[in-house]
Enzyme design. Structure first.
Site, PDB file in Angstrom:
ATOM      1  N   LYS A  12       0.848  -1.190   0.000  1.00 25.01           N
ATOM      2  CA  LYS A  12       0.000   0.000   0.000  1.00 25.01           C
ATOM      3  C   LYS A  12       0.885   1.243   0.000  1.00 25.01           C
ATOM      4  O   LYS A  12       2.068   1.194   0.359  1.00 25.01           O
ATOM      5  CB  LYS A  12      -0.929   0.039   1.221  1.00 25.01           C
ATOM      6  CG  LYS A  12      -0.230   0.087   2.588  1.00 25.01           C
ATOM      7  CD  LYS A  12       0.185   1.476   3.042  1.00 25.01           C
ATOM      8  CE  LYS A  12       0.927   1.440   4.378  1.00 25.01           C
ATOM      9  NZ  LYS A  12       1.592   2.721   4.703  1.00 25.01           N
ATOM     10  N   ASP A 137      -2.720  -1.361  10.262  1.00 30.18           N
ATOM     11  CA  ASP A 137      -2.970  -1.356   8.818  1.00 30.18           C
ATOM     12  C   ASP A 137      -3.644  -2.627   8.318  1.00 30.18           C
ATOM     13  O   ASP A 137      -4.098  -2.684   7.169  1.00 30.18           O
ATOM     14  CB  ASP A 137      -1.654  -1.177   8.048  1.00 30.18           C
ATOM     15  CG  ASP A 137      -1.148   0.257   8.080  1.00 30.18           C
ATOM     16  OD1 ASP A 137      -1.948   1.164   8.378  1.00 30.18           O
ATOM     17  OD2 ASP A 137       0.051   0.468   7.792  1.00 30.18           O
TER      18      ASP A 137
END
Length: 286
Positions: A12, A137
């Site tokens: 990401k 996350d």
């Protein structure tokens, strides 16, 4: 019983990261725009009759109990009533401690994969709650959509983004997230407001110019003080033709945003020639 499932585990980037303040529990309140990208680790899950858990990883990521994927697998085994042996093989392509969420993505991929293989039938929301105990996350990777992340990163709202092309450059410097956050010297409590986009539909029809205007990372200055090399990387990415360049997460990977794939490919070729000692990747948002 003997089954194998092979999965891709994406990285990401944070297109924007605002640190709003420090919480009493030690976490930081953030507001971030996050998207997964087409840079992947490869994960093979092997499930068979027996008992035990083994995690084998390439690269600098640890094998065994020190890997977050091990903790993810244990969380699923604790919800499984039978006896089973699990072996997890991770081929690392995402740099470690690089601001790209590779470990968190691996944990999310293991949760999703074992949920399927063990027939646990847990919903996405249930998996996200399990993931939050592993890392802030992890829920984002289970969410599987571009999102505005709030809280510690666990409150997610889906957004729409245009197709974006990036070149990512990592100077092979492991960066400590804890050290970077400590560099902010924040006291407990909120110290700033977010970036002011409160509704996901604010992104409807956003173009690359709008994305360029959003790019910002509150952690970048603190990381640069610890690792000035990140600034050198950023300058090189900008010199290669990026519209903007930004450090992702707590660093030290820098990504450049490019007008299209051809521009990104030209930049990647230039960076590989000029800086062969760095890790450089071409990626798009997914």
């Amino acid at each position: 019983m003997k089954n194998t499932l092979k999965l891709l585990s994406p990285a990401k980037i944070n297109l924007r990261l605002d640190v709003l303040g420090k919480r009493e529990d030690g976490y930081h309140e953030i507001e971030s725009i996050m998207t997964r990208i087409s840079l992947y680790d490869e994960i093979s899950l092997h499930v068979e009759d027996g008992e035990g858990l083994e995690v084998i990883s390439t690269g600098s990521a640890p094998s065994g109990e020190g890997n977050i994927a091990y903790k993810a697998a244990m969380a699923m085994l604790n919800r499984y009533s039978g006896r089973v042996r699990i072996r997890i093989e991770i081929t690392k392509n995402i740099p470690v401690a690089a601001g790209l969420g590779g470990g968190s993505g691996n944990a999310a991929t293991v949760l999703v994969g074992l949920n399927q293989m063990l027939g646990l039938g847990l919903s996405r929301d249930e998996l996200m709650k399990i993931g939050l105990h592993l890392g802030a996350d992890v829920p984002f990777f289970i969410f599987e959509r571009p999102a505005i992340a709030r809280g510690i990163g666990d409150r997610l709202e889906e957004i729409q983004l245009p197709k974006l092309w990036f070149v990512l450059v990592n100077p092979i410097i492991p960066v400590s997230t804890a050290d970077v956050y400590r560099g902010l010297n924040l006291k407990i409590g909120l110290t700033k407001k977010g970036f002011g986009i409160n509704m996901p539909n604010s992104f409807n029809g956003i173009g690359i110019e709008g994305v360029v205007e959003l790019l910002h990372n509150d952690l970048e200055d603190a990381a640069l003080r610890l690792h000035p090399e990140i600034g050198t990387v950023k300058d090189s990415v900008l010199s290669s033709g990026a519209l903007r360049a930004l450090m992702s997460g707590s660093g030290g990977t820098v990504f450049g945003l490019f007008e299209d794939r051809k521009a990104a490919e030209r930049a990647l070729k230039h960076l590989l020639l000029e800086h062969g000692g760095w890790l450089s990747f071409l990626a798009e948002n997914i």
